[in-house]
Design a protein around this motif. Structure first.
Motif, PDB file in Angstrom:
ATOM      1  N   TYR A   1       0.830  -1.209   0.000  1.00  0.00           N
ATOM      2  CA  TYR A   1       0.000   0.000   0.000  1.00  0.00           C
ATOM      3  C   TYR A   1       0.859   1.253   0.000  1.00  0.00           C
ATOM      4  O   TYR A   1       1.809   1.371   0.771  1.00  0.00           O
ATOM      5  CB  TYR A   1      -0.904  -0.011   1.238  1.00  0.00           C
ATOM      6  N   ASN A   2       0.540   2.172  -0.901  1.00  0.00           N
ATOM      7  CA  ASN A   2       1.231   3.454  -0.931  1.00  0.00           C
ATOM      8  C   ASN A   2       0.203   4.567  -1.048  1.00  0.00           C
ATOM      9  O   ASN A   2      -0.452   4.728  -2.073  1.00  0.00           O
ATOM     10  CB  ASN A   2       2.230   3.525  -2.086  1.00  0.00           C
ATOM     11  N   GLU A   3       0.084   5.302   0.037  1.00  0.00           N
ATOM     12  CA  GLU A   3      -0.945   6.328   0.170  1.00  0.00           C
ATOM     13  C   GLU A   3      -0.887   7.374  -0.954  1.00  0.00           C
ATOM     14  O   GLU A   3      -1.901   7.919  -1.368  1.00  0.00           O
ATOM     15  CB  GLU A   3      -0.745   7.018   1.538  1.00  0.00           C
ATOM     16  N   ARG A   4       0.330   7.654  -1.445  1.00  0.00           N
ATOM     17  CA  ARG A   4       0.483   8.723  -2.426  1.00  0.00           C
ATOM     18  C   ARG A   4       0.447   8.259  -3.872  1.00  0.00           C
ATOM     19  O   ARG A   4       0.402   9.068  -4.791  1.00  0.00           O
ATOM     20  CB  ARG A   4       1.781   9.492  -2.169  1.00  0.00           C
ATOM     21  N   ASP A   5       0.484   6.950  -4.062  1.00  0.00           N
ATOM     22  CA  ASP A   5       0.507   6.418  -5.426  1.00  0.00           C
ATOM     23  C   ASP A   5      -0.922   6.209  -5.920  1.00  0.00           C
ATOM     24  O   ASP A   5      -1.570   5.225  -5.591  1.00  0.00           O
ATOM     25  CB  ASP A   5       1.282   5.095  -5.437  1.00  0.00           C
ATOM     26  N   LYS A   6      -1.405   7.171  -6.677  1.00  0.00           N
ATOM     27  CA  LYS A   6      -2.780   7.084  -7.193  1.00  0.00           C
ATOM     28  C   LYS A   6      -2.793   6.760  -8.687  1.00  0.00           C
ATOM     29  O   LYS A   6      -3.791   6.970  -9.372  1.00  0.00           O
ATOM     30  CB  LYS A   6      -3.516   8.411  -6.940  1.00  0.00           C
ATOM     31  N   PHE A   7      -1.673   6.244  -9.179  1.00  0.00           N
ATOM     32  CA  PHE A   7      -1.575   5.956 -10.610  1.00  0.00           C
ATOM     33  C   PHE A   7      -2.131   4.565 -10.921  1.00  0.00           C
ATOM     34  O   PHE A   7      -1.385   3.664 -11.322  1.00  0.00           O
ATOM     35  CB  PHE A   7      -0.136   6.108 -11.097  1.00  0.00           C
ATOM     36  N   PHE A   8      -3.426   4.411 -10.689  1.00  0.00           N
ATOM     37  CA  PHE A   8      -4.040   3.109 -10.911  1.00  0.00           C
ATOM     38  C   PHE A   8      -4.272   2.837 -12.395  1.00  0.00           C
ATOM     39  O   PHE A   8      -4.646   3.736 -13.142  1.00  0.00           O
ATOM     40  CB  PHE A   8      -5.363   3.012 -10.137  1.00  0.00           C
ATOM     41  N   LYS A   9      -4.028   1.603 -12.776  1.00  0.00           N
ATOM     42  CA  LYS A   9      -4.325   1.199 -14.146  1.00  0.00           C
ATOM     43  C   LYS A   9      -5.844   1.136 -14.308  1.00  0.00           C
ATOM     44  O   LYS A   9      -6.558   0.850 -13.352  1.00  0.00           O
ATOM     45  CB  LYS A   9      -3.679  -0.161 -14.440  1.00  0.00           C
ATOM     46  N   SER A  10      -6.293   1.388 -15.520  1.00  0.00           N
ATOM     47  CA  SER A  10      -7.735   1.357 -15.762  1.00  0.00           C
ATOM     48  C   SER A  10      -8.202  -0.078 -15.983  1.00  0.00           C
ATOM     49  O   SER A  10      -7.405  -0.940 -16.358  1.00  0.00           O
ATOM     50  CB  SER A  10      -8.052   2.190 -17.007  1.00  0.00           C
ATOM     51  N   PRO A  11      -9.487  -0.346 -15.780  1.00  0.00           N
ATOM     52  CA  PRO A  11     -10.025  -1.677 -16.089  1.00  0.00           C
ATOM     53  C   PRO A  11      -9.775  -2.047 -17.550  1.00  0.00           C
ATOM     54  O   PRO A  11      -9.485  -3.202 -17.875  1.00  0.00           O
ATOM     55  CB  PRO A  11     -11.532  -1.532 -15.826  1.00  0.00           C
ATOM     56  N   ASP A  12      -9.887  -1.049 -18.416  1.00  0.00           N
ATOM     57  CA  ASP A  12      -9.634  -1.234 -19.842  1.00  0.00           C
ATOM     58  C   ASP A  12      -8.239  -1.823 -20.066  1.00  0.00           C
ATOM     59  O   ASP A  12      -8.048  -2.808 -20.772  1.00  0.00           O
ATOM     60  CB  ASP A  12      -9.757   0.150 -20.502  1.00  0.00           C
ATOM     61  N   MET A  13      -7.257  -1.210 -19.408  1.00  0.00           N
ATOM     62  CA  MET A  13      -5.875  -1.659 -19.558  1.00  0.00           C
ATOM     63  C   MET A  13      -5.689  -3.065 -18.983  1.00  0.00           C
ATOM     64  O   MET A  13      -5.015  -3.914 -19.579  1.00  0.00           O
ATOM     65  CB  MET A  13      -4.958  -0.676 -18.852  1.00  0.00           C
ATOM     66  N   ILE A  14      -6.296  -3.311 -17.829  1.00  0.00           N
ATOM     67  CA  ILE A  14      -6.135  -4.617 -17.185  1.00  0.00           C
ATOM     68  C   ILE A  14      -6.703  -5.738 -18.067  1.00  0.00           C
ATOM     69  O   ILE A  14      -6.054  -6.765 -18.282  1.00  0.00           O
ATOM     70  CB  ILE A  14      -6.811  -4.640 -15.789  1.00  0.00           C
ATOM     71  N   VAL A  15      -7.907  -5.539 -18.576  1.00  0.00           N
ATOM     72  CA  VAL A  15      -8.512  -6.569 -19.443  1.00  0.00           C
ATOM     73  C   VAL A  15      -7.615  -6.809 -20.654  1.00  0.00           C
ATOM     74  O   VAL A  15      -7.314  -7.953 -21.013  1.00  0.00           O
ATOM     75  CB  VAL A  15      -9.930  -6.155 -19.894  1.00  0.00           C
ATOM     76  N   LYS A  16      -7.150  -5.725 -21.270  1.00  0.00           N
ATOM     77  CA  LYS A  16      -6.340  -5.875 -22.481  1.00  0.00           C
ATOM     78  C   LYS A  16      -5.011  -6.555 -22.191  1.00  0.00           C
ATOM     79  O   LYS A  16      -4.514  -7.360 -22.986  1.00  0.00           O
ATOM     80  CB  LYS A  16      -6.132  -4.513 -23.149  1.00  0.00           C
ATOM     81  N   LYS A  17      -4.410  -6.255 -21.045  1.00  0.00           N
ATOM     82  CA  LYS A  17      -3.139  -6.901 -20.688  1.00  0.00           C
ATOM     83  C   LYS A  17      -3.355  -8.373 -20.360  1.00  0.00           C
ATOM     84  O   LYS A  17      -2.517  -9.219 -20.679  1.00  0.00           O
ATOM     85  CB  LYS A  17      -2.477  -6.176 -19.507  1.00  0.00           C
ATOM     86  N   LEU A  18      -4.479  -8.683 -19.721  1.00  0.00           N
ATOM     87  CA  LEU A  18      -4.794 -10.094 -19.452  1.00  0.00           C
ATOM     88  C   LEU A  18      -4.944 -10.866 -20.765  1.00  0.00           C
ATOM     89  O   LEU A  18      -4.375 -11.955 -20.931  1.00  0.00           O
ATOM     90  CB  LEU A  18      -6.085 -10.193 -18.617  1.00  0.00           C
ATOM     91  N   VAL A  19      -5.681 -10.286 -21.686  1.00  0.00           N
ATOM     92  CA  VAL A  19      -5.870 -10.931 -22.991  1.00  0.00           C
ATOM     93  C   VAL A  19      -4.523 -11.082 -23.697  1.00  0.00           C
ATOM     94  O   VAL A  19      -4.236 -12.130 -24.302  1.00  0.00           O
ATOM     95  CB  VAL A  19      -6.865 -10.130 -23.867  1.00  0.00           C
ATOM     96  N   GLU A  20      -3.683 -10.055 -23.571  1.00  0.00           N
ATOM     97  CA  GLU A  20      -2.348 -10.133 -24.194  1.00  0.00           C
ATOM     98  C   GLU A  20      -1.567 -11.315 -23.630  1.00  0.00           C
ATOM     99  O   GLU A  20      -0.963 -12.094 -24.384  1.00  0.00           O
ATOM    100  CB  GLU A  20      -1.570  -8.829 -23.955  1.00  0.00           C
ATOM    101  N   CYS A  21      -1.580 -11.454 -22.297  1.00  0.00           N
ATOM    102  CA  CYS A  21      -0.864 -12.582 -21.678  1.00  0.00           C
ATOM    103  C   CYS A  21      -1.381 -13.910 -22.218  1.00  0.00           C
ATOM    104  O   CYS A  21      -0.606 -14.772 -22.633  1.00  0.00           O
ATOM    105  CB  CYS A  21      -1.005 -12.540 -20.152  1.00  0.00           C
TER     106      CYS A  21
END
Ligand code: H79
Length: 432
Positions: A276-296
């Motif tokens: 957990y990092n309180e200041r790190d708000k650079f979350f990946k989007s659901p769009d990116m996650i789905v596409k990266k999963l499909v890529e894998c």
């Protein structure tokens, strides 16, 4: 000798699963500056002790974590039983540096294992072979250790074998006290500390005896540099069962010297930290996650996506939201993920292709203008084409617009050619 038949059997469920949840959680969740905080800020054991004294995860609820994983479509979960800081979430009899001795007052791994199993998910444990807390883990001059180059410790003599005894005994506890463990995730080898430096053959033989079906990553031998002996014709006993690329997706999947596909799992963070990092708000989007999963999956690998719950045990809302949206996509489209593999076909311009036997899945990740081209098919081989999420049948398009490409199969999303799912609309082609 490497038993390839046993190996293939062992990794069957893992290949089928394709998508898992990683959880990094421990004392470092309190300072909330990432799981490496003790190292990056060169804190001494005493500096770090306040987090042990304070640790009180009143909202710890692994049942909820397991439910989140399940609803996101994940098939396995891996939690940090011990990270590099040496703090144990489990009740080890070989250390006092454990959750049992904090305000939590109990074995947190036990509740986790029970919760994950109850959801029908495979149970994984992460165990750091690096240990910044154990007095016999070397630090002087070691770039991976928070106390590196600390003159005060220059003449401390380490009995590394002492540490290895400790480490082996803890792994034995994890393999003995919690029923069937499906996955062990070791982290990590570096410099001269790799393979037999960990007494790895002895360690793995013990593990295989206690947990004959468990699978392991390849980090008793390597971390990121090279794939290890698993990708050669002579894997070591400690080669592990899968390659573990960190924060990178292999460009074309991974093959061994003989050209056989090698199992791998890309480990990916939700933002840019594992803990957990309180200041790190650079979350990946659901769009990116789905596409990266499909890529894998389209490259023959798995993806394990990390969450870093906070000091109290709550999952950051951003992660909850991402998991929910990914779960919505998975609900309709999981058949294009589970048990799927590299199709061997060229990647289409609009997305990717995954395949499971006679079912080919075209992932349409961009709205088409008019028709969608399903490359690589012969009309006479096709039994049925459907939209995967709804089951709606799609007819092969026959139009003057497509007549310039007589060898390509086209379909249409209908008179208003919008994707059904704006992240990835999957077209299932069933072959005869
Ligand atoms: O557990 C997670 C990480 O803590 C661990 N493996 C994953 C699964 C890990 N990540 N990176 N490494 C191990 C290699 C070391 C990277 C470092 Fe750094 C670069 C250590 C110091 C500089 C990353 C950046 C951590 C602190 C700053």
């Amino acid at each position: 000798m490497f038993d390839r038949e046993a190996y293939n059997k062992r990794i069957e469920w893992f290949k089928e699963a394709r998508f898992g949840m990683f959880i990094h959680w421990g004392l470092y969740s309190i300072p909330a500056r990432g799981e490496w905080v003790r190292s990056t800020e060169q804190m001494s054991i005493e500096d770090y002790q306040e987090y042990f004294d304070e640790f009180n995860p009143v909202d710890y609820n692994p049942k909820e974590w397991a439910r989140m994983a399940k609803e996101a479509g994940m098939k396995y979960v891996v939690l940090t039983a011990k990270h590099h800081d040496g703090f144990c979430l489990f009740d080890s009899q070989y250390t006092e540096y454990k959750a049992t001795n904090t305000k939590a007052g109990r074995d947190l791994i036990r509740e986790y294992v029970d919760a994950v199993r109850a959801e029908g998910l495979k149970v994984g444990l992460y165990y750091s072979i690096i240990d910044w807390h154990h007095p016999d883990f070397p630090h002087y001059g070691d770039r991976q250790h928070p106390m590196r180059n600390n003159e005060a410790y220059k003449d401390v003599v380490h009995n590394f074998d002492n540490y290895l005894d400790y480490m082996h005994k803890q792994v034995r506890e994890l393999c003995t006290n919690y029923g069937q463990i499906d996955l062990l995730w070791f982290d990590f080898s570096y410099d001269h500390l790799r393979g037999e430096a960990w007494r790895a053959t002895e360690l793995v033989n013990m593990i295989r005896e206690l947990q004959p079906n468990v699978i392991m990553d390849n980090r008793l031998e390597v971390s990121g540099e090279g794939y290890g002996s698993l990708a050669t014709n002579n894997p070591q006993v400690y080669s592990g069962d899968f390659v573990s690329p960190e924060q990178i997706i292999p460009l074309e999947g991974i093959r061994d010297e003989a050209g056989r596909p090698v199992m791998w799992e890309a480990c990916i963070t939700m933002n840019n930290n594992w803990g957990y990092n309180e200041r790190d708000k650079f979350f990946k989007s659901p769009d990116m996650i789905v596409k990266k999963l499909v890529e894998c999956v389209s490259k023959g690998g798995n993806m394990i996506l990390n969450i870093g719950p906070d000091a109290k045990g709550n999952v950051p809302q951003e992660s909850v939201d991402v998991l929910r949206r990914v779960g919505k996509w998975m609900k309709g489209n999981h058949l294009s993920i589970y048990g799927c593999d590299n199709s061997g076909m060229d990647k289409p311009e609009y997305g990717r292709i995954t395949r499971n036997g006679n079912k080919i899945y075209y992932h349409v990740m961009e709205n088409p203008i008019g028709f969608v081209a399903l490359h690589g098919l012969k009309k006479e081989d096709i039994k049925k084409i459907r939209l995967l999420a709804t089951g709606t049948e799609l007819k092969i398009a026959d139009s003057w617009v497509t007549s310039n490409y007589p060898d390509v199969v086209f379909v249409s999303f209908g008179p208003n050619p919008q994707m059904l799912d704006d992240i990835d609309t999957v077209i299932e082609v069933e072959l005869k």
